[in-house]
Motif scaffolding. Structure first.
Motif, mmCIF file in Angstrom:
data_model
loop_
_atom_site.group_PDB
_atom_site.id
_atom_site.type_symbol
_atom_site.label_atom_id
_atom_site.label_comp_id
_atom_site.label_asym_id
_atom_site.label_seq_id
_atom_site.Cartn_x
_atom_site.Cartn_y
_atom_site.Cartn_z
ATOM 1 N N LEU A 71 0.843 -1.211 0.000
ATOM 2 C CA LEU A 71 0.000 0.000 0.000
ATOM 3 C C LEU A 71 0.872 1.253 0.000
ATOM 4 C CD1 LEU A 71 -2.921 -0.029 2.596
ATOM 5 C CD2 LEU A 71 -3.070 0.386 0.140
ATOM 6 N N LYS A 72 0.397 2.272 -0.718
ATOM 7 C CA LYS A 72 1.052 3.590 -0.617
ATOM 8 C C LYS A 72 0.724 4.209 0.736
ATOM 9 C CE LYS A 72 0.669 4.523 -5.490
ATOM 10 N NZ LYS A 72 -0.170 4.976 -6.567
ATOM 11 N N MET A 73 1.533 5.176 1.166
ATOM 12 C CA MET A 73 1.206 5.915 2.383
ATOM 13 C C MET A 73 -0.129 6.642 2.168
ATOM 14 S SD MET A 73 2.223 6.265 5.369
ATOM 15 C CE MET A 73 3.899 5.680 5.342
ATOM 16 N N SER A 74 -0.967 6.645 3.178
ATOM 17 C CA SER A 74 -2.339 7.193 3.124
ATOM 18 C C SER A 74 -3.293 6.339 2.300
ATOM 19 C CB SER A 74 -2.398 8.630 2.587
ATOM 20 O OG SER A 74 -1.543 9.448 3.325
ATOM 21 N N GLY A 75 -2.812 5.177 1.859
ATOM 22 C CA GLY A 75 -3.694 4.272 1.107
ATOM 23 C C GLY A 75 -4.711 3.601 2.033
ATOM 24 N N THR A 76 -5.678 2.936 1.399
ATOM 25 C CA THR A 76 -6.797 2.328 2.133
ATOM 26 C C THR A 76 -6.727 0.814 2.056
ATOM 27 O OG1 THR A 76 -8.195 4.197 1.496
ATOM 28 C CG2 THR A 76 -9.341 2.213 2.219
ATOM 29 N N PHE A 77 -6.970 0.179 3.189
ATOM 30 C CA PHE A 77 -7.126 -1.283 3.202
ATOM 31 C C PHE A 77 -8.536 -1.578 3.696
ATOM 32 C CE2 PHE A 77 -6.245 -5.378 5.742
ATOM 33 C CZ PHE A 77 -6.579 -6.183 4.665
ATOM 34 N N ILE A 78 -9.320 -2.266 2.849
ATOM 35 C CA ILE A 78 -10.681 -2.664 3.223
ATOM 36 C C ILE A 78 -10.658 -4.153 3.562
ATOM 37 C CG2 ILE A 78 -13.041 -2.957 2.386
ATOM 38 C CD1 ILE A 78 -12.586 -0.578 0.502
ATOM 39 N N LEU A 79 -11.065 -4.453 4.790
ATOM 40 C CA LEU A 79 -11.023 -5.849 5.261
ATOM 41 C C LEU A 79 -12.435 -6.273 5.649
ATOM 42 C CD1 LEU A 79 -9.447 -8.365 6.266
ATOM 43 C CD2 LEU A 79 -9.064 -7.160 8.420
ATOM 44 N N LEU A 80 -12.931 -7.312 4.986
ATOM 45 C CA LEU A 80 -14.236 -7.873 5.342
ATOM 46 C C LEU A 80 -14.047 -9.288 5.852
ATOM 47 C CD1 LEU A 80 -14.880 -5.766 2.870
ATOM 48 C CD2 LEU A 80 -17.158 -6.704 3.137
ATOM 49 N N LEU A 81 -14.705 -9.567 6.979
ATOM 50 C CA LEU A 81 -14.573 -10.876 7.626
ATOM 51 C C LEU A 81 -15.952 -11.408 7.989
ATOM 52 C CD1 LEU A 81 -11.914 -9.784 10.299
ATOM 53 C CD2 LEU A 81 -11.434 -11.290 8.357
ATOM 54 N N ASN A 82 -16.060 -12.739 8.022
ATOM 55 C CA ASN A 82 -17.190 -13.305 8.746
ATOM 56 C C ASN A 82 -17.020 -12.818 10.180
ATOM 57 O OD1 ASN A 82 -18.672 -15.293 6.958
ATOM 58 N ND2 ASN A 82 -16.554 -15.945 6.650
ATOM 59 N N HIS A 83 -18.064 -12.287 10.788
ATOM 60 C CA HIS A 83 -17.905 -11.613 12.076
ATOM 61 C C HIS A 83 -17.140 -12.506 13.071
ATOM 62 C CE1 HIS A 83 -18.659 -9.289 15.599
ATOM 63 N NE2 HIS A 83 -19.314 -8.390 14.897
ATOM 64 N N PRO A 84 -15.931 -12.064 13.515
ATOM 65 C CA PRO A 84 -15.091 -12.968 14.323
ATOM 66 C C PRO A 84 -15.684 -13.307 15.690
ATOM 67 C CG PRO A 84 -13.826 -11.054 13.596
ATOM 68 C CD PRO A 84 -15.263 -10.784 13.264
ATOM 69 N N LEU A 85 -16.541 -12.440 16.222
ATOM 70 C CA LEU A 85 -17.148 -12.791 17.523
ATOM 71 C C LEU A 85 -18.387 -13.669 17.305
ATOM 72 C CD1 LEU A 85 -17.751 -12.663 20.529
ATOM 73 C CD2 LEU A 85 -18.826 -10.453 20.170
ATOM 74 N N LEU A 86 -19.298 -13.173 16.489
ATOM 75 C CA LEU A 86 -20.611 -13.837 16.437
ATOM 76 C C LEU A 86 -20.645 -15.059 15.529
ATOM 77 C CD1 LEU A 86 -22.450 -10.521 16.707
ATOM 78 C CD2 LEU A 86 -22.749 -12.432 18.269
ATOM 79 N N GLN A 87 -19.630 -15.215 14.675
ATOM 80 C CA GLN A 87 -19.608 -16.395 13.802
ATOM 81 C C GLN A 87 -18.461 -17.335 14.188
ATOM 82 O OE1 GLN A 87 -22.208 -16.719 11.834
ATOM 83 N NE2 GLN A 87 -22.934 -14.651 12.292
ATOM 84 N N THR A 88 -17.989 -17.247 15.425
ATOM 85 C CA THR A 88 -16.985 -18.185 15.940
ATOM 86 C C THR A 88 -17.460 -19.620 15.694
ATOM 87 O OG1 THR A 88 -16.576 -16.627 17.722
ATOM 88 C CG2 THR A 88 -15.829 -18.864 18.101
ATOM 89 N N PRO A 89 -16.530 -20.571 15.345
ATOM 90 C CA PRO A 89 -16.983 -21.957 15.182
ATOM 91 C C PRO A 89 -17.754 -22.420 16.426
ATOM 92 C CG PRO A 89 -14.694 -21.756 14.524
ATOM 93 C CD PRO A 89 -15.085 -20.423 15.094
ATOM 94 N N GLY A 90 -18.833 -23.136 16.207
ATOM 95 C CA GLY A 90 -19.655 -23.597 17.331
ATOM 96 C C GLY A 90 -20.798 -22.638 17.641
ATOM 97 N N SER A 91 -20.836 -21.485 16.935
ATOM 98 C CA SER A 91 -21.937 -20.540 17.158
ATOM 99 C C SER A 91 -23.157 -20.989 16.352
ATOM 100 C CB SER A 91 -21.553 -19.135 16.676
ATOM 101 O OG SER A 91 -20.424 -18.674 17.364
ATOM 102 N N GLY A 92 -24.328 -20.598 16.803
ATOM 103 C CA GLY A 92 -25.530 -20.920 16.027
ATOM 104 C C GLY A 92 -26.777 -20.796 16.877
ATOM 105 N N TRP A 93 -27.915 -20.894 16.224
ATOM 106 C CA TRP A 93 -29.183 -20.781 16.933
ATOM 107 C C TRP A 93 -29.432 -22.014 17.781
ATOM 108 C CZ3 TRP A 93 -31.487 -16.398 17.497
ATOM 109 C CH2 TRP A 93 -31.306 -15.402 16.527
ATOM 110 N N ILE A 94 -29.932 -21.779 18.987
ATOM 111 C CA ILE A 94 -30.363 -22.879 19.856
ATOM 112 C C ILE A 94 -31.868 -22.702 20.075
ATOM 113 C CG2 ILE A 94 -30.184 -23.894 22.171
ATOM 114 C CD1 ILE A 94 -27.626 -24.248 20.540
ATOM 115 N N ASP A 95 -32.605 -23.769 19.813
ATOM 116 C CA ASP A 95 -34.045 -23.769 20.116
ATOM 117 C C ASP A 95 -34.208 -24.531 21.428
ATOM 118 O OD1 ASP A 95 -34.864 -22.447 17.775
ATOM 119 O OD2 ASP A 95 -34.659 -24.300 16.644
#
Ligand SMILES: C[S@@+](CC[C@H](N)C(=O)[O-])C[C@H]1O[C@@H](n2cnc3c(N)ncnc32)[C@H](O)[C@@H]1O
Length: 256
Positions: free
Chosen positions: A143-167
Motif C-alpha cells: 500500500l502507498k502511504m495514506s492508502g486504504t485497506f478494506i477488510l471484510l470478515l465473517n464476524h469474528p465474535l458472532l460467527q466463531t466456530p460452534g456458534s448458532g441458533w439454539i431452540d
C-alpha cells in the motif's frame, strides 16, 4: 513436528481444499447467486472504493468484488489487479473480466513492489489464511502511504466456530450461542454435503493489533444486520436481524 512445518502442511491442505471447491464457491456465491453479496457486501466495498486509482484484491476468487469496483467507479480506477492461489478461481476470473489483471499468488507473499497500490481489498479471505502476520504485513507493504485497506470478515465474535441458533424447547426460547471466542483455532467445516472449507478463527483483537502494528488504522467499522434476502431465508428465527454475520473495516495506512 515444529510449528512452521505444521503450518506449511496445513497451508497446503487449505489451498488444496479451495482448489477443489472453487466451482462450488462460484456457483453459490457469485454472479448474483448470493443475497449477502448482492445486497450488502458488494455495495459496501464499491462505496468505500470510490476515488481510488490503483486497486489490488487479495484472494479475489472469481473476481466479483473487483468487477463491481470497476463498474461502480469507472472513472477513477486505472489499475485493477486480483490475486488468488487457486488456479480454478484465477481461470474463471480471467474469463469474467478482461479489464483486470489476475495472477496466482498467496497473501503472505505478494509479487508487487512496496507502495504499488492506493487501495487493497480482502473480502472474506483472511479467515482462510494461516499466516496472518505475514499477510497483513504484505498488505501494508504494497500500500502507498495514506492508502486504504478494506477488510471484510465473517464476524469474528458472532460467527466463531460452534456458534448458532439454539431452540430451547424446555425454556421455550431461541438464542444465539457463541462458540469458544478466545481460542485461536483452525477447523475444516463441512459447509454443505461433501464440501469442506478451512476456517481460521481468531479474536477481533488479534486483527486490530496486527493492523495497528503495521501502521493500518481503522477509520470506519460496520456490523450490519443481515440483508433482507438473507433474513427471508431465516424466517424461523425472530432475532436473526440482530446477529450480524459480517464485519467490515476501512483502514488507512498512516505509518510505514
Ligand atoms: C470466500 S472466497 C472469497 C473470494 C472473493 N474475495 C469474493 O469475495 O468473492 C475465499 C478466497 O480466498 C482464497 N484464498 C485462500 N487462501 C488464500 C491465501 N493464502 N491467499 C490469498 N487468497 C487465499 C481462496 O482461493 C478463495 O478464492
Amino acid at each position: 513436528m515444529d510449528d512452521d512445518v505444521n503450518n506449511k502442511e496445513m497451508e497446503v491442505a487449505n489451498l488444496e481444499l479451495w482448489e477443489s471447491h472453487a466451482k462450488w464457491w462460484q456457483d453459490n456465491f457469485s454472479e448474483g447467486a448470493d443475497p449477502e453479496y448482492e445486497e450488502q457486501i458488494l455495495p459496501i466495498v464499491s462505496n468505500w472504493a470510490k476515488g481510488h486509482r490503483s486497486v489490488l484484491e487479495v484472494g479475489t476468487g472469481e473476481g466479483q468484488v473487483l468487477r463491481r469496483i470497476l463498474t461502480t467507479t469507472p472513472s477513477s480506477v486505472e489499475i485493477a489487479v486480483g490475486v488468488d492461489p487457486s488456479q480454478a478461481q484465477v481461470e474463471v476470473a480471467k474469463v469474467r473480466s478482461e479489464s483486470m489483471e489476475v495472477l496466482r499468488a498467496s497473501a503472505p507473499r505478494l509479487p508487487f513492489a512496496s507502495g504499488s497500490f492506493d487501495l487493497v481489498v480482502a473480502c472474506l479471505v483472511f479467515e482462510h489464511i494461516l499466516e496472518v502476520e505475514e499477510a497483513i504485513s504484505e498488505v501494508a507493504r504494497v500500500l502507498k502511504m495514506s492508502g486504504t485497506f478494506i477488510l471484510l470478515l465473517n464476524h469474528p465474535l458472532l460467527q466463531t466456530p460452534g456458534s448458532g441458533w439454539i431452540d430451547d424447547h424446555i425454556l421455550m426460547e431461541q438464542y444465539w450461542r457463541i462458540g469458544e471466542y478466545l481460542k485461536e483455532d483452525v477447523s475444516i467445516e463441512e459447509v454443505q454435503k461433501d464440501i469442506f472449507i478451512p476456517f481460521v478463527h481468531r479474536p477481533l483483537s488479534r486483527y486490530i493489533n496486527l493492523l495497528v502494528q503495521n501502521g493500518l488504522y481503522v477509520e470506519e467499522m460496520l456490523e450490519p444486520s443481515p440483508p433482507e434476502g438473507f433474513l427471508a431465508k431465516a424466517w424461523e428465527y425472530e432475532e436473526a436481524a440482530s446477529i450480524p454475520r459480517l464485519l467490515a473495516m476501512r483502514t488507512t495506512k498512516k505509518r510505514g
